[in-house]
Motif scaffolding. Structure first.
Motif, PDB file in Angstrom:
ATOM      1  N   GLY A   7       0.788  -1.219   0.000  1.00 33.04           N
ATOM      2  CA  GLY A   7       0.000   0.000   0.000  1.00 33.04           C
ATOM      3  C   GLY A   7       0.820   1.269   0.000  1.00 33.04           C
ATOM      4  N   ILE A   8       2.133   1.149  -0.057  1.00 37.65           N
ATOM      5  CA  ILE A   8       3.009   2.324   0.001  1.00 37.65           C
ATOM      6  C   ILE A   8       3.884   2.444  -1.239  1.00 37.65           C
ATOM      7  CG2 ILE A   8       4.835   3.505   1.273  1.00 37.65           C
ATOM      8  CD1 ILE A   8       2.271   3.378   2.859  1.00 37.65           C
ATOM      9  N   PHE A  20       4.238  16.582  -0.307  1.00 37.46           N
ATOM     10  CA  PHE A  20       2.933  15.957  -0.109  1.00 37.46           C
ATOM     11  C   PHE A  20       2.042  16.171  -1.336  1.00 37.46           C
ATOM     12  CE2 PHE A  20      -1.403  15.875   1.697  1.00 37.46           C
ATOM     13  CZ  PHE A  20      -1.371  14.660   2.359  1.00 37.46           C
ATOM     14  N   ARG A  21       2.064  17.383  -1.857  1.00 35.81           N
ATOM     15  CA  ARG A  21       1.275  17.704  -3.053  1.00 35.81           C
ATOM     16  C   ARG A  21       1.748  16.897  -4.258  1.00 35.81           C
ATOM     17  NH1 ARG A  21      -0.722  18.594  -7.435  1.00 35.81           N
ATOM     18  NH2 ARG A  21      -2.156  20.313  -7.963  1.00 35.81           N
ATOM     19  N   ARG A  22       3.044  16.778  -4.423  1.00 38.40           N
ATOM     20  CA  ARG A  22       3.599  16.007  -5.530  1.00 38.40           C
ATOM     21  C   ARG A  22       3.212  14.529  -5.406  1.00 38.40           C
ATOM     22  NH1 ARG A  22       4.802  15.178 -10.689  1.00 38.40           N
ATOM     23  NH2 ARG A  22       6.791  14.098 -11.044  1.00 38.40           N
ATOM     24  N   HIS A  23       3.251  14.015  -4.192  1.00 38.00           N
ATOM     25  CA  HIS A  23       2.873  12.628  -3.953  1.00 38.00           C
ATOM     26  C   HIS A  23       1.413  12.408  -4.354  1.00 38.00           C
ATOM     27  CE1 HIS A  23       3.156   8.996  -0.936  1.00 38.00           C
ATOM     28  NE2 HIS A  23       2.755   8.635  -2.128  1.00 38.00           N
ATOM     29  N   ALA A  24       0.550  13.321  -3.942  1.00 41.07           N
ATOM     30  CA  ALA A  24      -0.872  13.209  -4.289  1.00 41.07           C
ATOM     31  C   ALA A  24      -1.080  13.252  -5.798  1.00 41.07           C
ATOM     32  CB  ALA A  24      -1.657  14.329  -3.615  1.00 41.07           C
ATOM     33  N   ARG A  32      -7.877   9.552  -1.941  1.00 39.13           N
ATOM     34  CA  ARG A  32      -8.179   8.665  -0.823  1.00 39.13           C
ATOM     35  C   ARG A  32      -6.902   8.014  -0.305  1.00 39.13           C
ATOM     36  NH1 ARG A  32     -12.363   3.986  -2.090  1.00 39.13           N
ATOM     37  NH2 ARG A  32     -10.498   3.041  -3.013  1.00 39.13           N
ATOM     38  N   ASP A  33      -5.988   7.681  -1.215  1.00 43.38           N
ATOM     39  CA  ASP A  33      -4.757   7.001  -0.821  1.00 43.38           C
ATOM     40  C   ASP A  33      -3.797   7.942  -0.090  1.00 43.38           C
ATOM     41  OD1 ASP A  33      -3.538   4.200  -1.388  1.00 43.38           O
ATOM     42  OD2 ASP A  33      -1.870   5.582  -1.705  1.00 43.38           O
ATOM     43  N   ILE A  34      -3.754   9.208  -0.474  1.00 48.20           N
ATOM     44  CA  ILE A  34      -2.804  10.136   0.152  1.00 48.20           C
ATOM     45  C   ILE A  34      -3.169  10.425   1.603  1.00 48.20           C
ATOM     46  CG2 ILE A  34      -3.972  12.304  -0.471  1.00 48.20           C
ATOM     47  CD1 ILE A  34      -0.157  11.617  -0.518  1.00 48.20           C
ATOM     48  N   GLN A  76      -9.127  13.992   4.966  1.00 45.55           N
ATOM     49  CA  GLN A  76     -10.416  13.743   4.313  1.00 45.55           C
ATOM     50  C   GLN A  76     -10.469  14.375   2.923  1.00 45.55           C
ATOM     51  OE1 GLN A  76     -13.648  14.959   6.933  1.00 45.55           O
ATOM     52  NE2 GLN A  76     -12.497  14.320   8.738  1.00 45.55           N
ATOM     53  N   VAL A  77      -9.307  14.742   2.391  1.00 41.03           N
ATOM     54  CA  VAL A  77      -9.243  15.468   1.127  1.00 41.03           C
ATOM     55  C   VAL A  77      -9.841  14.629  -0.010  1.00 41.03           C
ATOM     56  CG1 VAL A  77      -6.933  14.657   0.517  1.00 41.03           C
ATOM     57  CG2 VAL A  77      -7.726  16.883  -0.303  1.00 41.03           C
ATOM     58  N   GLU A  78     -10.520  15.295  -0.945  1.00 41.79           N
ATOM     59  CA  GLU A  78     -11.194  14.587  -2.032  1.00 41.79           C
ATOM     60  C   GLU A  78     -10.739  15.002  -3.420  1.00 41.79           C
ATOM     61  OE1 GLU A  78     -15.367  15.095  -1.419  1.00 41.79           O
ATOM     62  OE2 GLU A  78     -15.413  13.812   0.370  1.00 41.79           O
TER      63      GLU A  78
END
Length: 374
Positions: A14-15, A257-261, A281-283, A306-308
Motif C-alpha cells: 500500500g506504500i 505531499f502535493r507532488r505525492h498526491a 483517498r490514498d494520500i 479527508q481530502v477529495e
C-alpha cells in the motif's frame, strides 16, 4: 546490477507503488522495489497484480517483489516477468510477519521448512535466467526458532544475487530494536554475495552506522522513509553521491505531499472509481507521517485526512505556514506502527519438523488463494 548508492527502498504494501517510487527517486538514488505481489495472482493476471507491476518510463530499473509458497507457482511468476520483459530484478519475500501470511506457512514462517525454502529459491533463480534474483527475510520465527543463517547459506548456494535481512523475528513484528548483530553474523556466514541490512534506519546517519557496525554491503530502508521521501537525498549524500539537501521547512513538506498526491492520481488514472478519487483517498494515510513534528493544527490535519481533490488539497496546503522551519527531533525517529511482541500464527504442528510433510502441504494449499495482488 550496480547501484549508485547502496540503498534499497523496502517493499511496503500500500506504500511503494509507482507514485511513491517515482517521488523517492526524484530526491535521491537507489533501488526502488514494488509492493509485495502474490505469485498466484500474477500468474492469473488479476487486475490489481497487473497494476502493481506497471512501471513509469522514468523507472529505469523495474524491481518486483514476489510472495509465494508453491515452488511451481513462484517459478511460473518469475518466468512470466522474464519472458514478457516486465522486470529487471526480482525479489522474493520471506520476511512478512503478518498473521494471515504466517498462519498458512508463508512469509517469515516459510524458511523453517528448509526443503521448501530451497526448492522455491532454486527454481526461481533458474527461471530468472539473467535477471538478478534476491531474497529478503527475517531472523526467524522467534528467538527459539531462528532460520536466517541456514536460509542465507542455502540462498547463497543456489545462486541468489544478494540477501537482505530484517534483523527482527516474526514474533517481534516491528517492536523493540532491530538486532544489528544478526546482520553481522549473516555477513560472516555468507561471503560470496552481498548482504543488506534492514531495521531501524531512521536517518542517513543510522544507515552509515549500520554498515560500519555490521560490515553489510548496503541498507534496506522501510518505515524510516514514510512521509520523508527526501531521506533518499540524505542517504545519497551520506554515501558520497551529491550534497546533503537542507532540512525541510513546512513548505518543503507541503510541496512533497502535493507532488505525492499528484503522482497517486496519475497512478490510479484507469481505476473504475476515477484516478482523482482513488489517489486522494490514498494520500490521506500519509498525512500523519509527512507532518510529524510540524506545527499543523488538529483541525487542518483532519481536513487533510479527508481530502477529495487536488484543488481542495491546494486550498488546505495554502493555509500552512510555509516558512516554518524544520522542527528537529520532533520530526525524527520511529514511524509507522511498531506493534507488540506476540506468538506468531503458524500452521498446526509447523515447528515439529524442519521438512515439509503432508499436513504442511495441506496448509500451504490455501496460502495463495487470496488473489488480491498484494
Amino acid at each position: 546490477m550496480t547501484l549508485d548508492v547502496p540503498v534499497v527502498l523496502a517493499p511496503m504494501a500500500g506504500i511503494t507503488n509507482t507514485a511513491y517510487r517515482r517521488l523517492c527517486a526524484e530526491y535521491g538514488a537507489g533501488l526502488y522495489v514494488s509492493e509485495m505481489i502474490t505469485s498466484r495472482a500474477l500468474v492469473e493476471r488479476t487486475r490489481e497484480s497487473m497494476r502493481l507491476i506497471r512501471f513509469h518510463p522514468s523507472e529505469t530499473t523495474r524491481s518486483v517483489q514476489l510472495y509465494g509458497v508453491d515452488p511451481a507457482t513462484v517459478e511460473a511468476a518469475v518466468t512470466m516477468l522474464r519472458e514478457e520483459d516486465r522486470a529487471d530484478h526480482v525479489d522474493l519475500n520471506f520476511g512478512c510477519p503478518v498473521p494471515k501470511v504466517t498462519r498458512k506457512g508463508g512469509g517469515s514462517a516459510l524458511p523453517w521448512k528448509l526443503d521448501l525454502f530451497r526448492d522455491i529459491v532454486e527454481r526461481a533463480v533458474r527461471a530468472a535466467g539473467p535477471l538478478p534474483l534476491t531474497v529478503k527475510m527475517r531472523k526467524g520465527i522467534d528467538a527459539d526458532h531462528l532460520t536466517y543463517l541456514e536460509a542465507g547459506r542455502i540462498a547463497e548456494g543456489v545462486g541468489v544475487a544478494s540477501i537482505a535481512l530484517h534483523a527482527r523475528t516474526a514474533a517481534e513484528f516491528y517492536s523493540g530494536h532491530a538486532d544489528w548483530s544478526a546482520i553481522a553474523r549473516l555477513k560472516e556466514a555468507v561471503t560470496d554475495v552481498p548482504v543488506l541490512g534492514n531495521g531501524d534506519i531512521w536517518s542517513a546517519e543510522d544507515a552509515v552506522r549500520m554498515m560500519a557496525e555490521t560490515g553489510c554491503d548496503g541498507v534496506v530502508v522501510g518505515r524510516g522513509c514514510l512521509g520523508r521521501p527526501w531521506l533518499f537525498g540524505d542517504l545519497a549524500a551520506a554515501f558520497g553521491s551529491g550534497e546533503r539537501p537542507p532540512l525541510p521547512s513546512l513548505g518543503d513538506v507541503a510541496r512533497a505531499f502535493r507532488r505525492h498526491a499528484e503522482l497517486l492520481v496519475d497512478f490510479f488514472g484507469d481505476d473504475p472509481d476515477g484516478g482523482m478519487h482513488r489517489g486522494c483517498r490514498d494520500i490521506r494515510k500519509h498525512v500523519a507521517w509527512y507532518f510529524k513534528g510540524y506545527g499543523v493544527g488538529g483541525a487542518l490535519r483532519a481536513q487533510l485526512a479527508q481530502v477529495e481533490s487536488l484543488e481542495q488539497l491546494d486550498g488546505l496546503l495554502a493555509q500552512l505556514d510555509h516558512d516554518q522551519p524544520y522542527p528537529g527531533e520532533a520530526a525524527e525517529g520511529q514511524r509507522g506502527r511498531a506493534g507488540t511482541p506476540k506468538s506468531p500464527a503458524l500452521p498446526d504442528r509447523w515447528l515439529e519438523s524442519r521438512t515439509l510433510d503432508t499436513a504442511g502441504r495441506e496448509h500451504l494449499a490455501g496460502a495463495e488463494l487470496d488473489s488480491s495482488g498484494g
